[in-house]
Design an enzyme around this catalytic site. Structure first.
Site, mmCIF file in Angstrom:
data_model
loop_
_atom_site.group_PDB
_atom_site.id
_atom_site.type_symbol
_atom_site.label_atom_id
_atom_site.label_comp_id
_atom_site.label_asym_id
_atom_site.label_seq_id
_atom_site.Cartn_x
_atom_site.Cartn_y
_atom_site.Cartn_z
ATOM 1 N N SER A 5 0.847 -0.995 0.418
ATOM 2 C CA SER A 5 0.481 -0.556 -0.211
ATOM 3 C C SER A 5 0.720 1.327 0.063
ATOM 4 O O SER A 5 2.179 1.295 0.598
ATOM 5 C CB SER A 5 -0.821 -0.068 1.369
ATOM 6 O OG SER A 5 -0.195 -0.304 2.435
ATOM 7 N N GLU A 7 1.777 5.423 0.928
ATOM 8 C CA GLU A 7 1.092 6.276 1.515
ATOM 9 C C GLU A 7 1.505 7.798 0.955
ATOM 10 O O GLU A 7 2.529 7.933 0.456
ATOM 11 C CB GLU A 7 1.291 6.786 2.954
ATOM 12 C CG GLU A 7 0.811 8.093 3.606
ATOM 13 C CD GLU A 7 0.787 8.029 5.096
ATOM 14 O OE1 GLU A 7 1.071 6.392 5.873
ATOM 15 O OE2 GLU A 7 1.523 8.964 5.556
ATOM 16 N N ASP A 99 -1.838 14.594 16.911
ATOM 17 C CA ASP A 99 -1.405 15.618 17.608
ATOM 18 C C ASP A 99 -1.621 17.260 17.569
ATOM 19 O O ASP A 99 -2.805 16.682 16.782
ATOM 20 C CB ASP A 99 -0.276 15.412 17.271
ATOM 21 C CG ASP A 99 0.988 14.990 16.845
ATOM 22 O OD1 ASP A 99 0.853 13.533 18.164
ATOM 23 O OD2 ASP A 99 1.103 13.814 15.652
ATOM 24 N N PHE A 209 11.986 14.445 10.893
ATOM 25 C CA PHE A 209 10.469 13.461 11.708
ATOM 26 C C PHE A 209 11.084 12.231 12.557
ATOM 27 O O PHE A 209 10.392 12.396 13.315
ATOM 28 C CB PHE A 209 10.117 12.430 9.978
ATOM 29 C CG PHE A 209 9.480 13.254 9.098
ATOM 30 C CD1 PHE A 209 8.998 14.398 9.418
ATOM 31 C CD2 PHE A 209 9.984 12.603 7.494
ATOM 32 C CE1 PHE A 209 8.818 15.575 8.148
ATOM 33 C CE2 PHE A 209 8.712 13.620 6.932
ATOM 34 C CZ PHE A 209 8.190 14.731 7.018
ATOM 35 N N HIS A 259 3.258 -0.966 3.521
ATOM 36 C CA HIS A 259 3.327 0.265 3.556
ATOM 37 C C HIS A 259 4.256 1.278 3.404
ATOM 38 O O HIS A 259 5.062 1.013 4.225
ATOM 39 C CB HIS A 259 2.651 0.802 4.901
ATOM 40 C CG HIS A 259 2.110 1.612 5.035
ATOM 41 N ND1 HIS A 259 0.328 2.086 4.007
ATOM 42 C CD2 HIS A 259 1.220 2.985 4.725
ATOM 43 C CE1 HIS A 259 0.182 3.366 3.732
ATOM 44 N NE2 HIS A 259 0.613 3.980 4.773
#
Ligand code: FAD
Length: 288
Positions: A5, A7, A99, A209, A259
């Site tokens: 998959s 994103e 968040d 990140f 993913h």
């Protein structure tokens, strides 16, 4: 059979929109299980998520999943978004706590009338329409979890609420992922935990990140990118080699579902898919 998959994040400008659509067009023939679109905290980002998801549903044969958070919205507001997605033909939601708008690290305070967390939202979504729901998993613990019990309890709540799969935060050390699967199994949680794979386009960005979300970047990995900040071509080659090592190692450990965090770019992810045995179909994926 190996499944994948992808994103994406919603584009912020016309130029970014063009890049995203070129990426989607390139990746569509790989017939992913689904493609998901992230959701931001601000109002305008939300609009962009809705628009992008709806365009994928309308203009491609891909199965679109919309990310949705509990942040700064009442249950009624979130429920309206959920119903709107169902009416638009979306059948899969990635349910997230999210968040605070100030960013990760700011203590989370749920909206007074809102969903409390990913588990509460998963239950809410399932009560509205029979969506497929994906939730998160953290091979290095979520930064808000003081210990593993707290962390695994939250995963268990999400699974009990009906989550169909969990997708992990990105990680670069496959041993951490394997150790996490063992913890989850030992805790008696039964759910497919799909590894989230980040192909590194910029080590600087990945370190930023990682710092925000509690993921670690091994020194041995960072050193492979040293001195390449201004050399995009070499960086891409190193990134491809590093990510290839990671996915092939996971495959050798029995992982058959991946993913990919695409960062809206096709080239690395496309190459990685080929390595794990995913080739373009002659026809685009059939609609669900
Ligand atoms: P949850 O799993 O609900 O909770 C996270 C942690 O909070 C728990 O592990 C626990 O420590 C604590 N907690 C929550 N509820 C309780 C409770 N009842 N009791 C005790 N502790 C509790 N963010 C976005 O803004 N938009 C996105 O589109 C997005 N997509 C993501 C996709 C993936 C695959 C991943 C891994 C993350 C994504 N995120 C996104 C980031 C995510 O929103 C943050 O990591 C956020 O801090 C936690 O959201 P969650 O759904 O994982 O939270």
């Amino acid at each position: 059979m190996t499944r994948v998959s992808f994103e994406f994040f919603p584009p912020k400008s016309d130029a970014m929109e063009e890049t995203l659509w070129a990426t989607i067009t390139k990746l569509e023939p790989l017939n992913p299980d689904f493609v998901s679109v992230t959701y931001g905290a601000g109002g305008s980002t939300r609009e962009r998520t809705h628009r992008t998801v709806k365009r994928i549903v309308d203009e491609t044969n891909l199965r679109a999943a919309a990310h949705l958070t509990c942040v700064a919205a009442s249950r009624d507001e979130v429920n309206a978004v959920i119903k709107d997605y169902w009416d638009a033909g979306v059948r899969h939601i990635v349910a997230l706590r999210g968040d605070m708008p100030e960013g990760p690290g700011t203590p989370y305070a749920p909206h007074a009338d809102g969903y409390q967390n990913g588990a509460d939202l998963t239950a809410g979504i399932k009560a509205i329409d029979p969506f497929e729901v994906s939730v998160t998993a953290y091979p290095e613990k979520h930064p808000d979890s003081p210990d593993w019990d707290t962390d695994l309890d939250q995963l268990a709540r999400k699974v009990d609420a009906g989550a169909d799969r969990a997708i992990t935060q990105f990680f670069f050390d496959n041993d951490l992922y394997e150790a996490y699967l063992e913890r989850v199994a030992k805790r008696g949680i039964k759910v497919n935990i799909v590894p989230g794979i980040m192909a590194i386009h910029s080590m600087k960005q990945v370190k930023r990140f990682a710092g925000m979300c509690g993921a670690s970047v091994p020194d041995s990995l960072a050193s492979r990118f040293e001195g390449l900040d201004d050399d995009a071509e070499q960086r891409l080659l190193v990134s491809a080699a590093v990510a290839a090592e990671q996915v092939l190692d996971l495959q050798s450990r029995g992982v058959d579902t991946f993913h990919f965090y695409t960062m809206n770019r096709a080239e690395l992810v496309y190459a990685l898919c080929r390595l794990i045995g995913i080739h373009p179909a002659t026809e685009p994926a059939a609609a669900a």
